[in-house]
Structures are given as C-alpha cells and as structure tokens.
Enzyme design. Structure first.
Site, mmCIF file in Angstrom:
data_model
loop_
_atom_site.group_PDB
_atom_site.id
_atom_site.type_symbol
_atom_site.label_atom_id
_atom_site.label_comp_id
_atom_site.label_asym_id
_atom_site.label_seq_id
_atom_site.Cartn_x
_atom_site.Cartn_y
_atom_site.Cartn_z
ATOM 1 N N THR A 96 11.848 -4.028 4.847
ATOM 2 C CA THR A 96 12.357 -4.807 3.715
ATOM 3 C C THR A 96 11.557 -4.392 2.495
ATOM 4 O O THR A 96 10.348 -4.672 2.428
ATOM 5 C CB THR A 96 12.170 -6.319 3.960
ATOM 6 N N LYS A 171 19.515 -8.312 2.211
ATOM 7 C CA LYS A 171 18.312 -8.826 2.894
ATOM 8 C C LYS A 171 17.470 -9.701 1.955
ATOM 9 O O LYS A 171 16.975 -10.771 2.336
ATOM 10 C CB LYS A 171 17.496 -7.634 3.399
ATOM 11 N N LYS A 246 5.778 -11.397 -0.232
ATOM 12 C CA LYS A 246 6.366 -10.138 -0.690
ATOM 13 C C LYS A 246 7.878 -10.274 -0.815
ATOM 14 O O LYS A 246 8.470 -9.923 -1.828
ATOM 15 C CB LYS A 246 6.049 -9.023 0.298
HETATM 16 P P1 NAD Z 1 3.733 -5.230 10.585
HETATM 17 O O1 NAD Z 1 2.705 -5.242 9.512
HETATM 18 O O2 NAD Z 1 3.515 -5.987 11.854
HETATM 19 O O3 NAD Z 1 4.050 -3.709 11.010
HETATM 20 C C1 NAD Z 1 4.099 -2.644 10.087
HETATM 21 C C2 NAD Z 1 3.417 -1.426 10.726
HETATM 22 O O4 NAD Z 1 3.522 -0.315 9.828
HETATM 23 C C3 NAD Z 1 1.926 -1.645 11.000
HETATM 24 O O5 NAD Z 1 1.662 -1.460 12.386
HETATM 25 C C4 NAD Z 1 1.241 -0.595 10.127
HETATM 26 O O6 NAD Z 1 0.062 -0.051 10.705
HETATM 27 C C5 NAD Z 1 2.331 0.446 9.996
HETATM 28 N N1 NAD Z 1 2.142 1.337 8.857
HETATM 29 C C6 NAD Z 1 1.852 1.027 7.573
HETATM 30 N N2 NAD Z 1 1.748 2.146 6.829
HETATM 31 C C7 NAD Z 1 1.986 3.192 7.661
HETATM 32 C C8 NAD Z 1 2.019 4.601 7.487
HETATM 33 N N3 NAD Z 1 1.784 5.161 6.284
HETATM 34 N N4 NAD Z 1 2.283 5.365 8.560
HETATM 35 C C9 NAD Z 1 2.512 4.805 9.774
HETATM 36 N N5 NAD Z 1 2.498 3.471 10.001
HETATM 37 C C10 NAD Z 1 2.237 2.683 8.957
HETATM 38 O O7 NAD Z 1 5.084 -5.704 9.862
HETATM 39 P P2 NAD Z 1 6.429 -6.222 10.589
HETATM 40 O O8 NAD Z 1 6.366 -7.694 10.767
HETATM 41 O O9 NAD Z 1 6.742 -5.335 11.749
HETATM 42 O O10 NAD Z 1 7.477 -5.972 9.406
HETATM 43 C C11 NAD Z 1 7.921 -4.660 9.078
HETATM 44 C C12 NAD Z 1 9.019 -4.800 8.027
HETATM 45 O O11 NAD Z 1 10.080 -5.579 8.573
HETATM 46 C C13 NAD Z 1 8.549 -5.517 6.754
HETATM 47 O O12 NAD Z 1 9.160 -4.911 5.634
HETATM 48 C C14 NAD Z 1 9.042 -6.933 6.949
HETATM 49 O O13 NAD Z 1 9.262 -7.609 5.710
HETATM 50 C C15 NAD Z 1 10.336 -6.696 7.719
HETATM 51 N N6 NAD Z 1 10.768 -7.798 8.587
HETATM 52 C C16 NAD Z 1 9.853 -8.501 9.330
HETATM 53 C C17 NAD Z 1 10.309 -9.562 10.134
HETATM 54 C C18 NAD Z 1 9.338 -10.381 10.968
HETATM 55 O O14 NAD Z 1 9.741 -11.438 11.462
HETATM 56 N N7 NAD Z 1 8.099 -9.935 11.164
HETATM 57 C C19 NAD Z 1 11.679 -9.878 10.174
HETATM 58 C C20 NAD Z 1 12.585 -9.106 9.452
HETATM 59 C C21 NAD Z 1 12.118 -8.058 8.652
#
Ligand code: NAD
Length: 300
Positions: A96, A171, A246
């Site tokens: 997102t 979204k 965010k």
């Molecule tokens: P998270 O922080 O748990 O996971 C993100 C991962 O990306 C981390 O493990 C981090 O180490 C990795 N990362 C960051 N920079 C990187 C890079 N340069 N190279 C490789 N890996 C890298 O976040 P999440 O909860 O999994 O959310 C991910 C996305 O999905 C976000 O944009 C969030 O808004 C969206 N989202 C989350 C949810 C939820 O319920 N958690 C629901 C819908 C959408």
C-alpha cells in the site's frame, strides 16, 4: 507451475508467499530481515540472496513492502528489480503506497519494457493466511488479466479497478473508511461497558445491527470478545499503528491534492499520531481504544 519471486516477507508477504508455495509454485523469497526469511523458508519458500537472485528466470515478481520509499528502493537502482528481471517477467506491487510512487513505478516499468500492475490488498493477516484477500488491480488490461491468474491462491476477490494507480486509489479510500470505523468501534465499545453492558452482549448486538463493520468483527479492541483481535494479545501487531498512520496519511495527501475535506479522517490521523508520540507505533492500531478508556501508559 510458475517461478515466483517474492520480495518483502513480513506480516503479509510471509503468509501470502506461503499460499503460493501451497499452490505448487516455486517461490524464491528475499527480505532484508533474516527472521522474516527464516519463517518463510519453513513454509517452503527458497531463500534468495539478493533481488537479482530472486528475480532470475521468474515468471512473476510480487513485492509486499511497507511504504513508497521501500518500493522505489526495490524497483529502482543498480540492485533493483528493473535492472535485473527479464522484461517478460510480470511485475506486481501489492504494497500500500502513495499514488505518486505507484505512478512512478508504472512509468519506469513501461519505459523499461515491463508489464506492471499496482495490486494492493485488503483482509489483514488473517486474510493473508487464509488466502481470502481482496486484491484491487490497476494497470493495462492484458497485465491485469495475467496478474489475476497468478493471484488466485491468495484471494477471495480480485477486482480490476481501471488504469495505472487505481488499485492504490481504491485501497487508500477503503482504509480511510476502515480506520474511521475502528475509531468509532473503540468509542462505542468503551461507552457500552461504562453504561453497564456486558461486552459480549453488546458485540452480539452491534455485529447484527447498524454499528457492524469489519473493524468490529475482526479487530474489536476489547479483550476476550473476538478471537482475532490484538486486544487479546496485549496489542501485539496484526497491523501496526505506524502503518495505519501511513495509510490514513496517504488518504489525507490524496484528499489535499483533490481539494477534498476529510474532517473525520484528519481527526483519526491525529489519534494515531498521539499513540506514536507515546512510543506505541509498533503496537497494533486497535490500541486506539486506550485513548478512549484512558489506560495508555506513557513510554515517550
Ligand atoms: P511488514 O513490515 O510486516 O513487512 C514488510 C517487509 O518488507 C519487512 O519484512 C521488511 O524487512 C521488508 N523490506 C523492507 N524494505 C525492503 C527491501 N528494500 N528489500 C527487501 N525487503 C524489504 O509489513 P506488512 O504488514 O507485511 O505490510 C506490507 C504492506 O502491506 C504495507 O504496505 C501495508 O500497508 C500493506 N498491508 C498490510 C496489512 C496488514 O494487516 N498487515 C493489510 C493490508 C495491506
């Protein structure tokens, strides 16, 4: 079966990539966090050493990253996806992120000869684990059709939204409504208890009445009412306050760009900021209830 590169194996990317493994695909995962990689490997993902290693020979690349700046880091630059993937590889960003970054990814991908879609998701970690997410996909029709086929094992709903960035637009607007619903649910929950209602009795009523919402059914911010709620686990994050802040900030930025007043959204953004200022940005965003019941312990 396809070769899938997966970059970003966190709370969402971990279980989503596990569902791609379960569907029979070969999944090569990369993340900067070794713990995230280790968890993914237990689900059958092959650990890649770099983005270049992950995308080599892949049919499709999925990215599931926190914010626009992470998406730019992963797609652009000498070590990035655009520099290393073959142009026959379909690129799918499910993070997102802000609309400007999504547009920049579309433009750079097209200029380099790739097909790219913005395909953010709704449904939380529970939906990611169950394979019941809703995907909103923006991009060229042919790329959206190809992405839809790959996404099936992770989704209950796959909805084309139109051209570039319209997935992110859907979204952002959905999450604006979600977080306003969450704040409303927190206020109703606390007031109901203070008026002498049993918490489960009130939940039973609201969940079949006009106070119902996804936030109420999944994230009810009072302990021992809804199994999936972070309130049962001391607000260990299913969706961090930092990410919620965010997301609502993305809506506010988009609203300012379109001259749209978001008075309630701005207020809820201020509530999340108060939690962050108190040192709780890493906790679940349903902790917003503590601003209503007055139990927030200051760590700032
Ligand atoms: P998270 O922080 O748990 O996971 C993100 C991962 O990306 C981390 O493990 C981090 O180490 C990795 N990362 C960051 N920079 C990187 C890079 N340069 N190279 C490789 N890996 C890298 O976040 P999440 O909860 O999994 O959310 C991910 C996305 O999905 C976000 O944009 C969030 O808004 C969206 N989202 C989350 C949810 C939820 O319920 N958690 C629901 C819908 C959408």
């Amino acid at each position: 079966m396809a070769v899938v590169a997966w970059i970003g194996l966190g709370n969402m990317g971990g279980p989503m990539s596990a569902n791609m493994v379960a569907a029979g695909h070969e999944v090569r995962g990369f993340d900067l966090n070794p713990d995230a990689v280790a968890t993914a490997v237990t689900a059958g993902v092959t650990a890649a050493l770099s983005i270049a290693d992950a995308v080599a020979g892949a049919d499709v690349v999925f990215t599931m990253l926190p914010r626009g700046e992470h998406a730019r880091a992963v797609y652009f630059g000498n070590e990035g996806v655009l520099a290393h993937a073959d142009t026959t590889t379909l690129l799918v960003d499910s993070s997102t992120i802000d609309i400007d970054t999504a547009q920049a990814l579309h433009d750079a991908a097209a200029a380099a000869g790739f097909r790219f879609v913005d395909a953010p998701v709704s449904g939380g970690m529970s939906g990611a684990t169950a394979g019941t997410l809703t995907f909103m996909i923006g991009g060229e029709a042919d790329a959206v059709t190809t992405a839809t086929a790959y996404i099936q094992p992770m989704a209950a709903n796959i909805i084309p939204t139109g051209g570039a960035t319209t997935g992110q637009a859907a979204k952002i607007c959905n999450n604006l409504m979600l977080f306003i619903n969450l704040a409303a649910t927190a206020e109703g929950a606390v007031l109901a208890e203070r008026l002498g209602l049993d918490k489960r009795v009130f939940w039973n009523i609201a969940s079949v009445s006009s106070g119902d919402s996804w936030a109420l059914r999944t994230w009810y911010p009072v302990k021992d009412v809804v199994e999936t709620a972070a309130a049962n686990r001391d607000f260990a994050p299913t969706f961090t306050t930092a990410l919620a802040s965010k997301d609502i900030g993305l809506a506010i930025a988009a609203a300012r760009a379109t001259n749209t007043p978001l008075e309630i959204g701005e207020h809820v953004a201020g509530l999340f900021q108060r939690l962050i200022d108190e040192g709780e940005g890493g906790k679940d965003c349903s902790m917003i209830v503590k601003l209503v019941d007055g139990t927030l312990q200051s760590h700032a």
